[in-house]
Design an enzyme around this catalytic site. Structure first.
Site, PDB file in Angstrom:
ATOM      1  N   ARG A  33       0.816  -1.214   0.000  1.00 34.94           N
ATOM      2  CA  ARG A  33       0.000   0.000   0.000  1.00 34.94           C
ATOM      3  C   ARG A  33       0.846   1.259   0.000  1.00 34.94           C
ATOM      4  NH1 ARG A  33      -2.676  -4.193   2.009  1.00 34.94           N
ATOM      5  NH2 ARG A  33      -4.968  -4.272   2.018  1.00 34.94           N
ATOM      6  N   ARG A 129      -6.177 -18.077  -9.744  1.00 34.93           N
ATOM      7  CA  ARG A 129      -7.023 -17.521  -8.687  1.00 34.93           C
ATOM      8  C   ARG A 129      -8.128 -16.635  -9.257  1.00 34.93           C
ATOM      9  NH1 ARG A 129      -3.118 -15.190  -4.064  1.00 34.93           N
ATOM     10  NH2 ARG A 129      -5.119 -15.013  -2.991  1.00 34.93           N
ATOM     11  N   GLN A 176      -8.656  -7.261   0.504  1.00 34.34           N
ATOM     12  CA  GLN A 176      -8.239  -6.979  -0.869  1.00 34.34           C
ATOM     13  C   GLN A 176      -9.374  -6.343  -1.661  1.00 34.34           C
ATOM     14  OE1 GLN A 176      -6.836 -10.670  -2.491  1.00 34.34           O
ATOM     15  NE2 GLN A 176      -5.039 -10.764  -1.187  1.00 34.34           N
ATOM     16  N   ASP A 327      -4.279 -15.537   7.095  1.00 37.84           N
ATOM     17  CA  ASP A 327      -3.033 -16.077   6.548  1.00 37.84           C
ATOM     18  C   ASP A 327      -2.281 -16.961   7.543  1.00 37.84           C
ATOM     19  OD1 ASP A 327      -3.212 -14.968   3.996  1.00 37.84           O
ATOM     20  OD2 ASP A 327      -2.359 -13.071   4.654  1.00 37.84           O
TER      21      ASP A 327
END
Length: 449
Positions: A33, A129, A176, A327
């Site tokens: 970011r 993905r 996201q 995660d």
């Protein structure tokens, strides 16, 4: 095969106590970011402590392709000369985001409201993905996307020439998706509103405010309602990136399961939307304490001290905690293998569409290593064997997934027989110093089949 070369088999064997200071890399989420918002600001943004893993380097290359000047000064010190909101140039070449789902989805959002066409691709894992979860809300701004079947990369996005503001409820907890919509909203007139029923990591909101955007968050019956006023002039910043809690998870969890260990992991970001793993470990009975708690750059930070914890207990992990530790479930499942009783992990369907199907990848490997695992579409349960009782002795597939590879290597530090992974190459995408750092603490990780 690793994302950037031939497979690198690795084997981890039982070792003596882990001890010392684990200087883990900078936070990956904040690193991505900082480069993107630096490129959208007017003037020079300076960054220290940037994670120099391949994922973040690929994002830096993308910002250069959009016209920003991105300079590596060495030692994690970078600068970005931004082009301003709406100032992105059309890249000459395809944007290759390597292994990074975060990178590609945030970059898609950042360019979606500029009148440029961009083609994105990645490695075999990323190209498998789904991207519709991002391109669908970006279409509401007027952005068009054409890709392979199932909304997969390679994919070309044609940014909106006359974007309109959007009000969007995120259908599944995803920082996201939320971030992509907010970044797109920067170059749309009026107010863009994002509603999330479950809180996800809020680095984007914090950083947008730091760069001078008008952004507010209100908790209502609908959930967290985030309102962003479009077309600001973002002001350049100095960003000191805190250390990555997702990377800290590996030396912390290793210390908990290796007898006699005492490891200090300094300067770890403890943003409440990211610290779910550490809360969970303490509930399991882990000897894990926060030292020198403080705030840096708007983010809570502390030093973590983790010591061997032989009496870990299985627990029910609250489903609402999933977004704050999504995660970390692979390495949590490793710790759960050395606990007594069942650790039940619900609300984790997001794990099935990460770099790999992380539930399946871990379940298959854990079962092969002698651990009982049950799983469903959005849950899994690991039945621990207790300290010293996990057999190990198998080679596990990493599925081009850095966190799967590191989790099984951590497991091998305390199993009766060594644990191997078929390819540790992807580790470089997020934690390029993993082997050296763990070796410095006393781990025994060897390359080669």
């Amino acid at each position: 095969m690793s994302s950037h070369g031939d497979p690198i088999p690795m084997t981890s064997s039982a070792c003596g106590p882990l001890s010392g200071v684990a200087e883990v890399p900078g936070d990956k989420s904040i690193s991505h970011r900082s480069l993107i918002l630096g490129a959208m600001a007017v003037g020079e943004t300076t960054i220290t402590g940037l994670l120099e893993g391949q994922d973040v380097l690929d994002t830096g290359k993308a910002m250069q392709a959009f016209g920003a000047e991105v300079i590596n000064h060495g030692g994690g010190s970078w600068s970005v000369h931004g082009v301003g909101v709406g100032g992105f140039a059309e890249p000459d070449q395809v944007i290759d985001c390597g292994n990074s789902g975060t990178g590609v989805r945030l970059i898609m959002g950042a360019m979606a409201t500029s009148p440029i066409s961009v083609t994105f691709t990645g490695d075999a894992s990323l190209n498998g993905r789904p991207m519709a979860r991002v391109t669908d809300p970006l279409a509401l701004f007027g952005c068009q996307a054409v890709g392979r079947a199932g909304g997969r990369l390679p994919m070309t996005l044609v940014g909106a020439a006359d974007p309109v503001p959007v009000r969007y409820t995120v259908p599944v907890p995803s920082a996201q998706v939320k971030s992509a919509v907010l970044l797109a909203g920067l170059n749309a007139p009026g107010e863009t509103v994002v509603i999330e029923e479950e809180a996800t990591r809020d680095h984007t909101e914090r950083m947008l405010a730091g760069f001078g955007a008008e952004i507010s968050t209100e908790v209502t019956e609908e959930g967290r309602v985030i309102t962003l006023k479009g077309q600001p002039e973002l002001k350049p910043q100095h960003i000191d990136v805190p250390r990555d809690p997702s990377s800290a998870a590996f030396p912390v969890c290793a210390a908990l399961i290796v007898p006699g260990s005492d490891v200090l992991v300094p300067n770890i970001g403890l943003n409440p939307t990211r610290a779910g793993l550490f809360t969970t470990l303490r509930e399991m009975g882990a000897d894990l304490v926060y030292e020198n708690e403080r705030e840096e750059g708007g983010e809570p930070v502390a030093d973590l001290r983790a010591r061997f914890s032989p009496d870990l207990k299985g627990i029910e992990v609250p489903a609402e905690r999933a977004a704050s530790m999504i995660d970390e479930y692979p390495v949590l499942s490793v710790v759960a293998s050395f606990a007594s009783g069942e650790t039940h992990m619900p609300g984790v369907k997001e794990l099935r569409v990460k770099e790999s199907d992380r539930i399946d990848a871990m379940a298959v490997g854990l079962r092969a290593a002698g651990v009982t695992v049950e799983d469903g579409p959005d849950w899994w349960t690991v039945t621990g064997l207790g300290h010293g009782n996990v057999p190990g002795g198998v080679t596990c597939a990493s599925h081009l997934d850095h966190r799967i590879a590191m989790s099984f290597l951590v497991m091998g530090m305390a199993t009766q027989k060594p644990m191997s992974v078929d390819d540790g190459g992807p580790i470089a995408t997020s934690f390029p110093i993993f082997e050296a750092l763990m070796g410095g603490l006393g781990a025994d990780i060897q390359r080669g089949g």
